[in-house]
Design an enzyme around this catalytic site. Structure first.
Site, PDB file in Angstrom:
ATOM      1  N   LYS A   1       0.862  -1.178   0.000  1.00  0.00           N
ATOM      2  CA  LYS A   1       0.000   0.000   0.000  1.00  0.00           C
ATOM      3  C   LYS A   1       0.895   1.222   0.000  1.00  0.00           C
ATOM      4  CE  LYS A   1      -3.585   2.354   2.587  1.00  0.00           C
ATOM      5  NZ  LYS A   1      -4.507   2.284   3.718  1.00  0.00           N
TER       6      LYS A   1
ATOM      7  N   LYS B   1      -2.114  -1.485  -3.897  1.00  0.00           N
ATOM      8  CA  LYS B   1      -2.996  -0.318  -3.813  1.00  0.00           C
ATOM      9  C   LYS B   1      -2.172   0.946  -3.843  1.00  0.00           C
ATOM     10  CE  LYS B   1      -5.978   1.854  -0.538  1.00  0.00           C
ATOM     11  NZ  LYS B   1      -6.425   1.884   0.817  1.00  0.00           N
TER      12      LYS B   1
HETATM   13  C1  PBG Z   1      -7.154   3.049   5.355  1.00  0.00           C
HETATM   14  C2  PBG Z   1      -7.626   2.987   3.966  1.00  0.00           C
HETATM   15  C3  PBG Z   1      -7.521   3.997   2.999  1.00  0.00           C
HETATM   16  C4  PBG Z   1      -8.120   3.494   1.840  1.00  0.00           C
HETATM   17  C5  PBG Z   1      -8.575   2.210   2.121  1.00  0.00           C
HETATM   18  N1  PBG Z   1      -8.246   1.917   3.440  1.00  0.00           N
HETATM   19  C6  PBG Z   1      -7.010   5.376   3.056  1.00  0.00           C
HETATM   20  C7  PBG Z   1      -5.726   5.773   3.564  1.00  0.00           C
HETATM   21  O1  PBG Z   1      -4.760   5.018   3.706  1.00  0.00           O
HETATM   22  O2  PBG Z   1      -5.657   6.963   3.836  1.00  0.00           O
HETATM   23  C8  PBG Z   1      -8.219   4.234   0.547  1.00  0.00           C
HETATM   24  C9  PBG Z   1      -9.214   3.741  -0.433  1.00  0.00           C
HETATM   25  C10 PBG Z   1      -9.505   4.675  -1.540  1.00  0.00           C
HETATM   26  O3  PBG Z   1      -8.873   5.730  -1.731  1.00  0.00           O
HETATM   27  O4  PBG Z   1     -10.437   4.351  -2.298  1.00  0.00           O
HETATM   28  N2  PBG Z   1      -8.059   2.504   6.241  1.00  0.00           N
END
Ligand code: PBG
Length: 323
Positions: free
Chosen positions: A195, A248
């Site tokens: 991520k 991601k």
């Molecule tokens: C954190 C989380 C995020 C997303 C999914 N889980 C955001 C972050 O790390 O700030 C982002 C998903 C998206 O942008 O569609 N719980």
């Protein structure tokens, strides 16, 4: 020699020929739809930067889930907007937390639909970080205990899979141990393994009200220029017991999806995140692109890169465009 013996255009001459030789297919089976659950009854607040997406109370989420299931989409991933936030995100692991309530109700009404829960603290902490803060920084090992408790509480509510998105080191092992120790040996973990610290999460942070109050997430999420590091993250998560690994965001990281799928023989998920969705919707609204065609192109690119599972806000729309 007669001018070209090979004419690639022969197989492009009509739609049925193209269908016969199409190399990549999309179907409802590929998609997981993200949903945002909030307190109250009858609530359906539009998320402005994500047209067609809403913060919904449990009753409306259940109705939505029934539709999603009827469309053939295998599952949803839930994000919670809690009643109260505090320093340690205690609503995230409470039996009566918003996600726990939603999971119970969905599983009661639409038992066949897979309910995946996002395991993270950022939506629940007053400071908006994904873990507990100690001396101005996110404390990794203290956070693990809370993530494990959250995952168990989701499993107890009936979650089919848990998906840790916090990027703490060792969280997959901590969650696996906690699940196995409470009788949830068969609850799979879909780990957000690679991520990245991405600006593409902007609209999501409005939707989930989870933007950090100070600093940013660079000390735990991955640095965008890195790719070998993503393979290492995946390897570690698999060693700790992850069943599915996730990349991601998806579009700026298609190379990572490809490398991970080529290297490891495991199911790979890709998260087509909020900012990727919003860019397409906004440009389409201005009439600058054909939004539906661009949507299908990006979904095919994610699948072509090697994703087995695509988490996308386009799930519903895409089904209308798949022959
Ligand atoms: C954190 C989380 C995020 C997303 C999914 N889980 C955001 C972050 O790390 O700030 C982002 C998903 C998206 O942008 O569609 N719980």
């Amino acid at each position: 020699m007669k001018f070209p013996i090979v004419r690639k255009r022969r197989l492009r001459r009509n739609e049925n020929l193209r269908r016969l030789v199409r190399e990549t297919r999309l179907s409802a089976d590929d998609f997981i739809l993200p949903l945002f659950v909030c307190p109250g009854r009858g609530v359906k607040n539009a998320i402005l930067s994500m047209p067609g997406n809403y913060q919904m109370s449990v009753d409306n989420i259940v109705t939505e889930c029934r539709e999603i299931s009827n469309m053939g989409i295998p599952g949803v991933i839930l994000f919670g907007i809690p009643e109260h936030k505090d320093e340690v995100g205690s609503e995230s692991y409470s039996t009566d937390g918003i996600v726990q309530q939603a999971v119970r109700e969905i599983k009661k009404s639409v038992p066949e639909l897979l309910v995946i829960t996002d395991v993270c603290l950022c939506e629940y902490t007053s400071h908006g970080h994904c873990g507990v803060i100690k001396e101005g920084d996110v404390d990794n090992d203290e956070t693990l205990k809370l993530l494990a408790a959250q995952a168990v509480s989701h499993a107890e509510a009936g979650a089919d899979l848990v998906a840790p998105s916090d990027m703490m080191d060792g969280r997959v092992a901590a969650i696996r141990t906690a699940l196995d120790g409470t009788g949830f040996d068969y609850t799979p973990i879909m780990a957000y393994s690679a991520k990245y610290c991405s600006a593409f999460y902007g609209p999501f942070r409005d939707a989930a009200q989870s933007a950090p109050r100070f600093g940013d997430r660079r000390s735990y999420q991955m640095d965008p220029p890195n790719s070998d590091e993503a393979l290492k993250e995946v390897e570690l998560d698999l060693a700790e017991g992850a069943d599915i690994v996730m990349i991601k965001p998806a579009l700026a990281y298609l190379d990572i999806i490809y490398r991970v799928k080529s290297r490891f023989e495991v199911p790979v998920a890709a998260y087509n995140v909020s900012g990727e969705f919003a860019c397409i919707k906004a440009a389409a609204e201005k009439g600058w692109i054909d939004g539906d065609r661009v949507m299908m192109e990006v979904l095919y690119s994610i699948k072509r890169a090697g994703a087995d599972i695509i988490i996308t806000y386009f799930a519903r729309d895409a089904l209308e465009h798949i022959q």
